[in-house]
Design an enzyme around this catalytic site. Structure first.
Site, PDB file in Angstrom:
ATOM      1  CD  GLU A 116      -2.173  -1.012   2.468  1.00  0.00           C
ATOM      2  OE1 GLU A 116      -2.551  -0.097   3.395  1.00  0.00           O
ATOM      3  OE2 GLU A 116      -3.367  -2.267   2.550  1.00  0.00           O
ATOM      4  NE  ARG A 257      33.722  -0.531 -30.351  1.00  0.00           N
ATOM      5  CZ  ARG A 257      33.963   0.281 -31.571  1.00  0.00           C
ATOM      6  NH1 ARG A 257      33.248  -0.184 -32.584  1.00  0.00           N
ATOM      7  NH2 ARG A 257      34.690   1.246 -30.488  1.00  0.00           N
ATOM      8  CD  GLN A 326      32.408   0.721 -18.823  1.00  0.00           C
ATOM      9  OE1 GLN A 326      31.492   1.189 -18.138  1.00  0.00           O
ATOM     10  NE2 GLN A 326      33.651   1.270 -18.851  1.00  0.00           N
ATOM     11  N   GLY A 329      30.630  -0.391 -24.099  1.00  0.00           N
ATOM     12  CA  GLY A 329      31.188   0.808 -24.181  1.00  0.00           C
ATOM     13  C   GLY A 329      29.598   2.053 -24.638  1.00  0.00           C
ATOM     14  CD  GLU A 353       7.688 -12.450  -5.675  1.00  0.00           C
ATOM     15  OE1 GLU A 353       7.444 -12.581  -4.722  1.00  0.00           O
ATOM     16  OE2 GLU A 353       6.430 -12.364  -6.776  1.00  0.00           O
ATOM     17  CB  THR A 355      14.250  -3.410  -0.031  1.00  0.00           C
ATOM     18  OG1 THR A 355      13.798  -4.131   1.209  1.00  0.00           O
ATOM     19  CG2 THR A 355      12.732  -2.783  -0.815  1.00  0.00           C
TER      20      THR A 355
HETATM   21  N1  CAA Z   1       5.981 -17.889   6.467  1.00  0.00           N
HETATM   22  C1  CAA Z   1       4.833 -18.386   7.181  1.00  0.00           C
HETATM   23  N2  CAA Z   1       4.650 -17.351   8.502  1.00  0.00           N
HETATM   24  C2  CAA Z   1       5.082 -16.105   8.876  1.00  0.00           C
HETATM   25  C3  CAA Z   1       6.677 -16.274   7.920  1.00  0.00           C
HETATM   26  C4  CAA Z   1       6.838 -16.757   6.822  1.00  0.00           C
HETATM   27  N3  CAA Z   1       7.820 -16.778   5.850  1.00  0.00           N
HETATM   28  N4  CAA Z   1       6.854 -14.807   8.217  1.00  0.00           N
HETATM   29  C5  CAA Z   1       6.053 -14.154   8.746  1.00  0.00           C
HETATM   30  N5  CAA Z   1       4.326 -14.883   9.016  1.00  0.00           N
HETATM   31  C6  CAA Z   1       4.265 -14.473   9.816  1.00  0.00           C
HETATM   32  C7  CAA Z   1       4.078 -15.607  11.500  1.00  0.00           C
HETATM   33  O1  CAA Z   1       2.796 -16.072  12.594  1.00  0.00           O
HETATM   34  C8  CAA Z   1       5.055 -13.998  12.522  1.00  0.00           C
HETATM   35  O2  CAA Z   1       4.165 -14.167  13.241  1.00  0.00           O
HETATM   36  P1  CAA Z   1       4.965 -15.345  14.805  1.00  0.00           P
HETATM   37  O3  CAA Z   1       5.516 -13.874  15.862  1.00  0.00           O
HETATM   38  O4  CAA Z   1       3.612 -16.055  15.260  1.00  0.00           O
HETATM   39  O5  CAA Z   1       5.826 -16.343  14.247  1.00  0.00           O
HETATM   40  C9  CAA Z   1       3.977 -13.337  11.500  1.00  0.00           C
HETATM   41  O6  CAA Z   1       3.663 -13.123   9.965  1.00  0.00           O
HETATM   42  C10 CAA Z   1       4.676 -11.276  11.833  1.00  0.00           C
HETATM   43  O7  CAA Z   1       5.929 -12.012  11.548  1.00  0.00           O
HETATM   44  P2  CAA Z   1       6.798 -10.923  11.825  1.00  0.00           P
HETATM   45  O8  CAA Z   1       7.226 -10.481  13.160  1.00  0.00           O
HETATM   46  O9  CAA Z   1       7.816 -11.456  11.035  1.00  0.00           O
HETATM   47  O10 CAA Z   1       6.643  -9.489  10.628  1.00  0.00           O
HETATM   48  P3  CAA Z   1       7.254  -8.274  10.603  1.00  0.00           P
HETATM   49  O11 CAA Z   1       6.441  -7.489  10.558  1.00  0.00           O
HETATM   50  O12 CAA Z   1       8.361  -8.216  11.561  1.00  0.00           O
HETATM   51  O13 CAA Z   1       7.645  -8.136   9.015  1.00  0.00           O
HETATM   52  C11 CAA Z   1       8.850  -8.554   7.232  1.00  0.00           C
HETATM   53  C12 CAA Z   1       8.498  -9.307   8.205  1.00  0.00           C
HETATM   54  C13 CAA Z   1       9.753  -9.711   7.038  1.00  0.00           C
HETATM   55  C14 CAA Z   1       9.249  -7.034   7.199  1.00  0.00           C
HETATM   56  C15 CAA Z   1       8.125  -8.897   5.686  1.00  0.00           C
HETATM   57  O14 CAA Z   1       6.800  -7.639   6.637  1.00  0.00           O
HETATM   58  C16 CAA Z   1       8.278  -8.585   4.952  1.00  0.00           C
HETATM   59  O15 CAA Z   1       8.280  -9.901   4.245  1.00  0.00           O
HETATM   60  N6  CAA Z   1       8.214  -7.394   4.226  1.00  0.00           N
HETATM   61  C17 CAA Z   1       8.728  -7.492   2.896  1.00  0.00           C
HETATM   62  C18 CAA Z   1       7.520  -7.203   2.019  1.00  0.00           C
HETATM   63  C19 CAA Z   1       7.364  -7.735   0.539  1.00  0.00           C
HETATM   64  O16 CAA Z   1       8.316  -8.789   0.098  1.00  0.00           O
HETATM   65  N7  CAA Z   1       6.455  -7.248  -0.116  1.00  0.00           N
HETATM   66  C20 CAA Z   1       6.617  -7.795  -1.637  1.00  0.00           C
HETATM   67  C21 CAA Z   1       5.032  -7.326  -2.707  1.00  0.00           C
HETATM   68  S1  CAA Z   1       5.082  -8.762  -3.785  1.00  0.00           S
HETATM   69  C22 CAA Z   1       5.701  -7.556  -5.313  1.00  0.00           C
HETATM   70  O17 CAA Z   1       6.742  -6.754  -5.132  1.00  0.00           O
HETATM   71  C23 CAA Z   1       5.177  -8.046  -6.302  1.00  0.00           C
HETATM   72  C24 CAA Z   1       5.286  -7.869  -7.555  1.00  0.00           C
HETATM   73  O18 CAA Z   1       4.830  -6.502  -7.614  1.00  0.00           O
HETATM   74  C25 CAA Z   1       6.061  -8.471  -8.604  1.00  0.00           C
END
Ligand code: CAA
Length: 368
Positions: A116, A257, A326, A329, A353, A355
């Protein structure tokens, strides 16, 4: 055999349009048509739902070979997997039957709506709300950076069902483009992957049946993260493909080249660059294929391995495509040659997906 078949298809039907797709920032319809005609647009869909039933490694090879020709086009099989994997991993049998069939046939594409405007890396900080209304949910909010938005018919949307519970208060839903209240923002003007539309998705009082929820209420964030564990490997595949494409092009160029009376490829300085590029690509390939095998088996260390493959391969893609520019050139810096497009396209693989900084957080929390 799979690789040979896709490479031949990509070279014949996708590569010839890649420059125009980039220049005109238009959807690669030729690529979609060619992929659908050859059943390569969503190879991951299981056979029981009418799909090709490709395993994770075969899916990676499809995406890699398409990306070698055109990264924008490789987002078709990649995002079809990303959008539909929540349904495959956690959806009811009814949802699978309803939505995977049209995807497998090529009648519909699937996008993934997690990010978002104010919730990118902090995905759990999302604001989009889903409020129960009898046997329906009403969704309101804005999703941003949605790949293939407007082109896809189906959208997996993560939304808050309980604002008190942060990640445990998020649920996942299937939303259809035709649902009343769904609309799209203007296409983003991007540095690369210009053929793949990136738009906002607006949800304005979208009323959907409660059985469109994917899995149980409150499991949407976990499903979203599990999905990314598998699909970050498909971004590694894109990165690998574009790096290979740039390396192959540069390898040919240095033999043609001539400077100082001989092909520039005869100079050791150039040879060392190509050797480093090829070494890094092979290392990225090994890590990516290993992660794909782990994805297929559902190994316990998949979270680390998926993040590692995505992070490493995308950093390699940025280095290798930059080095390819590079090696060409001044010519490399022009749009008369494909390597500057590859360099621009490679950049996104370090960003989406998650950073590469987020990948390092994920790896550090899941050290093997
Ligand atoms: N598998 C299963 N469950 C998971 C998990 C995993 N890999 N990772 C987290 N969870 C669950 C867990 O249940 C966890 O709770 P518990 O405390 O019970 O373990 C809960 O989620 C919360 O996890 P975190 O406390 O780790 O969450 P967080 O708020 O600290 O965030 C983060 C972790 C890794 C930073 C995550 O927010 C993240 O991956 N951020 C990046 C988002 C992203 O990748 N966006 C991509 C968008 S899609 C895209 O880009 C597509 C496109 O255009 C092609």
């Amino acid at each position: 055999m799979l690789r040979d078949a896709i490479r031949a298809l990509a070279e014949a039907k996708i590569a010839p349009h890649a420059a125009a797709v980039d220049e005109e920032a238009r959807f690669p319809q030729e690529a979609l048509d060619a992929l659908v005609a050859n059943d390569l647009h969503a190879v991951h869909v299981p056979e029981e739902y009418g799909g090709a039933g490709a395993d994770a490694l075969a899916t990676v090879i499809v995406i890699e070979e398409v990306a070698r020709a055109c990264v924008s086009s490789s987002l078709i099989p990649a995002v079809n997997k990303l959008g539909s994997l929540p349904v495959i991993l956690s959806g009811s049998e009814d949802l699978k039957k309803k939505y995977l069939g049209p995807l497998a046939k090529g009648d519909a594409m699937f996008s993934y709506c997690l990010s978002e405007p104010d919730a990118g890396s902090d995905a759990a900080g999302m604001k989009t709300r889903a409020v129960r209304d009898g046997d329906h949910f009403i969704l309101n909010g804005v999703k941003r950076w949605i790949t293939n938005a407007g082109v896809s018919d189906y959208y997996t949307v993560m939304a808050v069902t309980d604002p008190e519970k942060r990640s445990k208060g998020i649920s996942a839903f299937v939303v259809e483009k035709s649902d009343e209240g769904v609309s799209f923002g203007a296409p983003e003007k991007k540095l690369g992957i210009k053929g793949s539309p990136t738009r906002e998705v607006y949800l304005d009082n979208v009323r959907i049946p409660a059985d469109r929820m994917i899995g149980e209420e409150g499991t949407g964030f976990a499903t979203a993260m599990q999905t990314l564990d598998h699909t970050r490997i498909t971004i590694a595949a894109q990165a690998l493909g574009v790096a290979q494409g740039a390396l192959d092009y540069a390898k040919g160029y240095v033999q043609e080249r001539k400077q100082f009376g001989k092909p520039i490829g005869d100079f050791q300085g150039i040879q060392f660059m190509l050797a480093d590029m090829a070494m890094k690509v092979e290392a990225a390939r090994a890590l990516t294929y290993q992660a794909a095998a782990k994805s297929e088996r559902g190994d316990k260390d998949l979270t680390f391995q998926g993040a590692a493959a995505k992070c490493f391969a995308s950093d390699v893609a940025m280095e290798v495509t930059t080095d390819a520019v590079q090696l060409l050139g001044g010519y490399g810096y022009t749009r008369d040659y494909p390597v500057e497009r590859m360099m621009r396209d490679a950049k996104i693989t370090q960003i989406y997906e998650g950073t590469n900084q987020v990948q390092r957080i994920v790896m550090a929390r899941n050290l093997p």
